[in-house]
Scaffold this active site. Structure first.
Site, PDB file in Angstrom:
ATOM      1  N   GLY A  10       0.737  -0.986   0.112  1.00 22.21           N
ATOM      2  CA  GLY A  10      -0.022   0.104   0.016  1.00 22.21           C
ATOM      3  C   GLY A  10       0.839   1.341  -0.076  1.00 22.21           C
ATOM      4  N   PHE A  11       0.122   2.347   0.111  1.00 23.23           N
ATOM      5  CA  PHE A  11       0.726   3.828   0.112  1.00 23.23           C
ATOM      6  C   PHE A  11       1.806   3.707   1.262  1.00 23.23           C
ATOM      7  CE2 PHE A  11      -0.130   8.412   1.628  1.00 23.23           C
ATOM      8  CZ  PHE A  11       1.061   8.769   0.898  1.00 23.23           C
ATOM      9  N   ILE A  12       1.683   3.985   2.364  1.00 24.47           N
ATOM     10  CA  ILE A  12       2.500   4.199   3.447  1.00 24.47           C
ATOM     11  C   ILE A  12       3.390   2.824   3.647  1.00 24.47           C
ATOM     12  CG2 ILE A  12       2.677   4.298   5.898  1.00 24.47           C
ATOM     13  CD1 ILE A  12       0.140   5.788   5.928  1.00 24.47           C
ATOM     14  N   TYR A 151     -15.559   3.448  10.161  1.00 25.95           N
ATOM     15  CA  TYR A 151     -13.944   3.195  10.170  1.00 25.95           C
ATOM     16  C   TYR A 151     -13.197   3.574  11.480  1.00 25.95           C
ATOM     17  CZ  TYR A 151      -9.051   4.542   8.850  1.00 25.95           C
ATOM     18  OH  TYR A 151      -7.795   4.721   8.813  1.00 25.95           O
ATOM     19  N   LYS A 155     -10.845   1.351  13.922  1.00 29.43           N
ATOM     20  CA  LYS A 155      -9.619   1.705  14.347  1.00 29.43           C
ATOM     21  C   LYS A 155      -9.506   1.871  15.985  1.00 29.43           C
ATOM     22  CE  LYS A 155      -6.724   2.145  11.032  1.00 29.43           C
ATOM     23  NZ  LYS A 155      -5.786   1.032  10.727  1.00 29.43           N
TER      24      LYS A 155
HETATM   25  N1  LIG Z   1      -3.147   7.104   4.265  1.00 31.83           N
HETATM   26  C1  LIG Z   1      -3.470   8.061   5.460  1.00 31.83           C
HETATM   27  O1  LIG Z   1      -3.752   9.093   5.347  1.00 31.83           O
HETATM   28  C2  LIG Z   1      -3.757   7.316   6.782  1.00 31.83           C
HETATM   29  C3  LIG Z   1      -4.263   7.919   7.828  1.00 31.83           C
HETATM   30  C4  LIG Z   1      -4.683   7.409   9.044  1.00 31.83           C
HETATM   31  C5  LIG Z   1      -4.136   6.010   9.071  1.00 31.83           C
HETATM   32  N2  LIG Z   1      -3.709   5.231   8.138  1.00 31.83           N
HETATM   33  C6  LIG Z   1      -3.612   3.863   8.180  1.00 31.83           C
HETATM   34  O2  LIG Z   1      -2.408   3.559   7.791  1.00 31.83           O
HETATM   35  C7  LIG Z   1      -2.395   2.146   7.103  1.00 31.83           C
HETATM   36  C8  LIG Z   1      -1.922   2.052   5.689  1.00 31.83           C
HETATM   37  O3  LIG Z   1      -2.703   3.011   5.056  1.00 31.83           O
HETATM   38  P1  LIG Z   1      -2.492   3.456   3.513  1.00 31.83           P
HETATM   39  O4  LIG Z   1      -2.786   4.400   3.254  1.00 31.83           O
HETATM   40  O5  LIG Z   1      -1.071   3.179   3.225  1.00 31.83           O
HETATM   41  O6  LIG Z   1      -3.530   2.268   2.851  1.00 31.83           O
HETATM   42  P2  LIG Z   1      -3.473   1.402   1.544  1.00 31.83           P
HETATM   43  O7  LIG Z   1      -4.755   0.930   1.274  1.00 31.83           O
HETATM   44  O8  LIG Z   1      -2.651   1.953   0.528  1.00 31.83           O
HETATM   45  O9  LIG Z   1      -2.425   0.113   2.053  1.00 31.83           O
HETATM   46  C9  LIG Z   1      -3.368  -0.999   2.849  1.00 31.83           C
HETATM   47  C10 LIG Z   1      -2.578  -2.250   2.299  1.00 31.83           C
HETATM   48  O10 LIG Z   1      -3.370  -3.214   3.040  1.00 31.83           O
HETATM   49  C11 LIG Z   1      -3.567  -4.252   2.330  1.00 31.83           C
HETATM   50  N3  LIG Z   1      -4.677  -5.246   2.816  1.00 31.83           N
HETATM   51  C12 LIG Z   1      -5.575  -5.064   3.279  1.00 31.83           C
HETATM   52  N4  LIG Z   1      -6.376  -6.102   3.840  1.00 31.83           N
HETATM   53  C13 LIG Z   1      -5.583  -7.106   3.860  1.00 31.83           C
HETATM   54  C14 LIG Z   1      -5.717  -8.240   4.376  1.00 31.83           C
HETATM   55  N5  LIG Z   1      -6.654  -8.779   4.854  1.00 31.83           N
HETATM   56  N6  LIG Z   1      -4.348  -9.110   4.052  1.00 31.83           N
HETATM   57  C15 LIG Z   1      -3.451  -8.543   3.341  1.00 31.83           C
HETATM   58  N7  LIG Z   1      -3.383  -7.516   3.022  1.00 31.83           N
HETATM   59  C16 LIG Z   1      -4.355  -6.564   3.068  1.00 31.83           C
HETATM   60  C17 LIG Z   1      -4.243  -3.811   0.933  1.00 31.83           C
HETATM   61  O11 LIG Z   1      -4.175  -4.698  -0.125  1.00 31.83           O
HETATM   62  C18 LIG Z   1      -3.245  -2.472   0.880  1.00 31.83           C
HETATM   63  O12 LIG Z   1      -2.178  -2.783   0.069  1.00 31.83           O
HETATM   64  C19 LIG Z   1      -3.932   1.570   7.297  1.00 31.83           C
HETATM   65  O13 LIG Z   1      -3.909   0.918   8.559  1.00 31.83           O
HETATM   66  C20 LIG Z   1      -4.545   3.037   7.582  1.00 31.83           C
HETATM   67  O14 LIG Z   1      -6.015   2.790   8.242  1.00 31.83           O
HETATM   68  C21 LIG Z   1      -3.535   5.966   6.918  1.00 31.83           C
END
Ligand SMILES: NC(=O)c1ccc[n+]([C@@H]2O[C@H](COP(=O)([O-])OP(=O)(O)OC[C@H]3O[C@@H](n4cnc5c(N)ncnc54)[C@H](O)[C@@H]3O)[C@@H](O)[C@H]2O)c1
Length: 313
Positions: A10-12, A151, A155
């Protein structure tokens, strides 16, 4: 260190994986390439990681408890950074059960598997949404469970499970509450990437309240914060990772107009489930971890726009 990133495609997660490899850590990823947004984008993110160094990619669904526990028993990870989740506020209003599965049940599986296999450290990617709609700047201790969306509830629930399993298994736990993360490779469903895609296609952008503000935090600062948290020594801590400098959406629009002077901005009414403001107090992360966000919003936006233009081409 031998580090597992769940959700590493994913992104982060993918940005973090690149930085960890550059710092010579051993990096593994579990991701099932969910269709929450284009799978091709996640594949591209993985390709970017592979260009930096060797990474073990394990493609399976963490909702499968048996498989998750077996996997952890077969590998001996020092640290687990749990980022796999179904993110996004608005879709959680129409499909709350998916959030219970992906954000709570998956977290429980990861926590149990980590505990049973003797992992010594777990970092959990939580969210500013656990604060609900409180006047900022918010400190870690004021989250009171009064959240605004399924959501956010998922969390907050997942955080409680983190505490429960920390107590049961004794691993070191760090909960990191991220505040609206943006930058190159930003998640396509989030406001800034969504606006940029529309602007580059000459389409109107819709905003749901110009007076809302968000504590936008540049991806490199988030990655740096996670890095610093790996060296955190206390048994159980929670940290805000934000910029500490909220930006009003009307200011975001004004800055975007510098790059897209012909932008067509459509004002919509405020949406249920959203919070009006986010604003982090980052003093605790500064003091304990040495976390200091370095990329100001104008510079971060400039880099993001430049990336989006190149990516679009
Ligand atoms: N991007 C933000 O601004 C932000 C802000 C607050 C919290 N978060 C948290 O940070 C984390 C990463 O966020 P992100 O923006 O990179 O999201 P993202 O959707 O880009 O990455 C999440 C990854 O998790 C994988 N995934 C989801 N369910 C899965 C499962 N059951 N088995 C295996 N892989 C699975 C997805 O395929 C995806 O690649 C998340 O927990 C999100 O809630 C993000």
């Amino acid at each position: 260190m031998n580090i597992l990133i769940t959700g590493g495609a994913g992104f982060i997660g993918s940005s973090l994986a690149k930085s960890l490899l550059k710092a010579n850590h051993e990096v593994s990823i579990i991701d099932h390439f969910s269709t929450s947004y284009h799978v091709e984008r996640k594949m591209e993110q993985v390709e970017q990681i592979k260009r930096i160094g060797p990474v073990a990619i394990h493609e399976f669904d963490l909702l499968d408890e048996e498989k998750t526990i077996a996997h952890f028993n077969e590998h001996s990870y020092d640290s687990v950074i749990h980022l796999a989740a179904l993110p996004g506020v608005q879709p959680s209003l129409t499909d709350p059960h998916a959030y219970i599965d992906q954000d709570i049940k998956v977290t429980v599986n990861v926590l149990r598997a980590a505990g049973l296999s003797g992992v010594s450290q777990v970092l959990f990617g939580s969210s500013s949404s656990v604060y609900g709609d409180q006047e900022g700047p918010v400190t870690e201790s004021i989250a009171n469970g009064k959240v605004k969306s399924p959501y956010a509830a998922a969390k907050a629930g997942a955080e409680s499970f983190c505490h429960a399993y920390q107590s049961l298994y004794g691993f070191k736990l760090t909960i990191l509450r991220f505040f609206t993360v943006y930058g190159p490779w930003g998640r396509p469903d989030m406001a800034i990437p969504l606006f940029l895609t529309k602007l580059l296609n000459g389409e109107p952008i819709h905003i749901y309240g110009r007076h809302q503000s968000r504590d936008f935090t540049y991806i490199d600062d988030i990655v740096n914060g996670i890095f610093l948290a790996l060296n955190q020594t206390n048994q159980s801590e929670i940290y805000n990772l934000g910029s500490g400098k909220p930006v009003r959406l009307e200011d975001l629009i004004r800055l975007l107009m510098n790059y897209f002077p012909d932008a067509n901005v459509v004002d919509e009414t405020f949406r249920a489930g959203d919070v009006r403001h986010t604003w982090s107090n980052i003093e605790k992360a500064k003091k304990d971890l040495g976390y200091v966000p370095e990329i100001g919003f104008e510079e971060g936006l400039r880099r993001t726009v430049e990336w989006a233009k190149n990516y679009h081409d």
